[in-house]
Motif scaffolding. Structure first.
Motif, PDB file in Angstrom:
ATOM      1  N   ILE A  22      -5.188  -2.679 -80.084  1.00 32.79           N
ATOM      2  CA  ILE A  22      -4.228  -3.122 -79.073  1.00 32.79           C
ATOM      3  C   ILE A  22      -3.384  -4.242 -79.692  1.00 32.79           C
ATOM      4  O   ILE A  22      -3.927  -5.156 -80.324  1.00 32.79           O
ATOM      5  CB  ILE A  22      -4.945  -3.619 -77.799  1.00 32.79           C
ATOM      6  N   PHE A  23      -2.073  -4.133 -79.494  1.00 31.51           N
ATOM      7  CA  PHE A  23      -1.153  -5.100 -80.116  1.00 31.51           C
ATOM      8  C   PHE A  23      -0.528  -6.002 -79.057  1.00 31.51           C
ATOM      9  O   PHE A  23      -0.430  -5.634 -77.894  1.00 31.51           O
ATOM     10  CB  PHE A  23      -0.056  -4.343 -80.878  1.00 31.51           C
ATOM     11  N   GLN A  24      -0.110  -7.172 -79.478  1.00 34.41           N
ATOM     12  CA  GLN A  24       0.682  -8.078 -78.636  1.00 34.41           C
ATOM     13  C   GLN A  24      -0.027  -8.493 -77.360  1.00 34.41           C
ATOM     14  O   GLN A  24       0.549  -8.466 -76.282  1.00 34.41           O
ATOM     15  CB  GLN A  24       2.052  -7.433 -78.275  1.00 34.41           C
ATOM     16  N   VAL A  25      -1.279  -8.871 -77.457  1.00 37.87           N
ATOM     17  CA  VAL A  25      -1.945  -9.516 -76.312  1.00 37.87           C
ATOM     18  C   VAL A  25      -2.533 -10.832 -76.824  1.00 37.87           C
ATOM     19  O   VAL A  25      -3.004 -10.912 -77.952  1.00 37.87           O
ATOM     20  CB  VAL A  25      -3.062  -8.646 -75.674  1.00 37.87           C
ATOM     21  N   ASN A  26      -2.488 -11.855 -75.982  1.00 36.54           N
ATOM     22  CA  ASN A  26      -2.898 -13.193 -76.423  1.00 36.54           C
ATOM     23  C   ASN A  26      -4.214 -13.670 -75.831  1.00 36.54           C
ATOM     24  O   ASN A  26      -4.726 -14.717 -76.213  1.00 36.54           O
ATOM     25  CB  ASN A  26      -1.805 -14.202 -76.065  1.00 36.54           C
TER      26      ASN A  26
END
Lengths: 77, 147
Positions: A22-26
């Motif tokens: 999963i990309f772009q989660v903080n």
């Protein structure tokens, strides 16, 4: 920003695979939101979250290449 | 990472009775031991309607499980005056009637071995990321629930 997600047991049945990227989660909160959009059945799923093998109890900041595991109730023994 | 040696816990398939017997025999030169406590978990043929559990297939989050087993082991050695401790847990398919978990503790007197063994078994059930999938005789499956 890439997060490695591992799914086990009943949760892997829902996601259909045991490893996801999963990309772009903080944070773990953002991650579960993204996952619940893709896999609505997760909303009713019973699972704990471990970040880099440590179980967390509240929303936790994530870093690139962290491993997040979705752990349904344990049933060993 | 701690420097102590990691003990191998997972075995493929069931824990065999001959392996259990050999484990006991390996202690026969450790003369300070006065008591062993051995817990064996056996796969039960639970009924679900007309169906019966024929086997359980175990999977784990192996890296986390191995760390957890190590922590449980270290904690037990700190808390109880044990001479030896061995834990074996199955992965993969274990048929009804076969052994899927062995916890084996040894001490000078019985109470320490028995108390440690019980606590280790309870912690394994609660804390170690292992999952059992019940496989019924008609090949349907259901995720096991620990009591």
């Amino acid at each position: 920003m890439k997060i490695n997600v591992l799914a086990f047991g009943q949760i892997a049945d829902i996601t259909g695979k045991s490893e996801l990227e999963i990309f772009q989660v903080n944070s773990t909160g953002e991650l579960t939101q993204v996952l619940e959009k893709t896999y609505p059945q997760l909303k009713s799923g019973n699972f704990l979250i471990a970040v880099n093998k440590k179980i967390i109890q509240k929303n936790t900041e994530l870093h690139n290449e962290d491993t997040v595991a979705l752990l349904p109730p344990f049933s060993g023994g | 990472m701690k420097s102590e040696k990691k003990h191998k816990v997972f075995v493929e398939g069931p824990v065999s009775p001959s392996f259990i017997a050999e484990s006991i025999e390996k202690h026969n030169k450790k003369f300070s031991i006065g008591a062993h406590s051995i817990f064996l978990g056996q796969v039960r043929n639970d009924k679900h309607g007309e169906q019966e559990v024929a086997a359980i297939e175990y999977t784990s989050y192996r890296e986390m499980a191995e760390e957890k087993f190590h922590e449980i082991r270290e904690d037990a050695f700190k808390k109880f005056p044990l001479i030896c401790m061995h834990i074996y847990h199955s992965l993969g398919v274990v048929k009804a009637g076969e052994i899927s978990l062995m916890v084996f503790t040894s001490s000078v007197h019985r109470k320490d071995a028995m108390d440690a063994c019980e606590e280790i078994v309870e912690r394994i059930k609660k804390e170690v990321p292992v999952w059992g999938k019940e496989i019924f005789s008609n090949e349907n499956t259901r995720w096991k629930i620990n009591n």
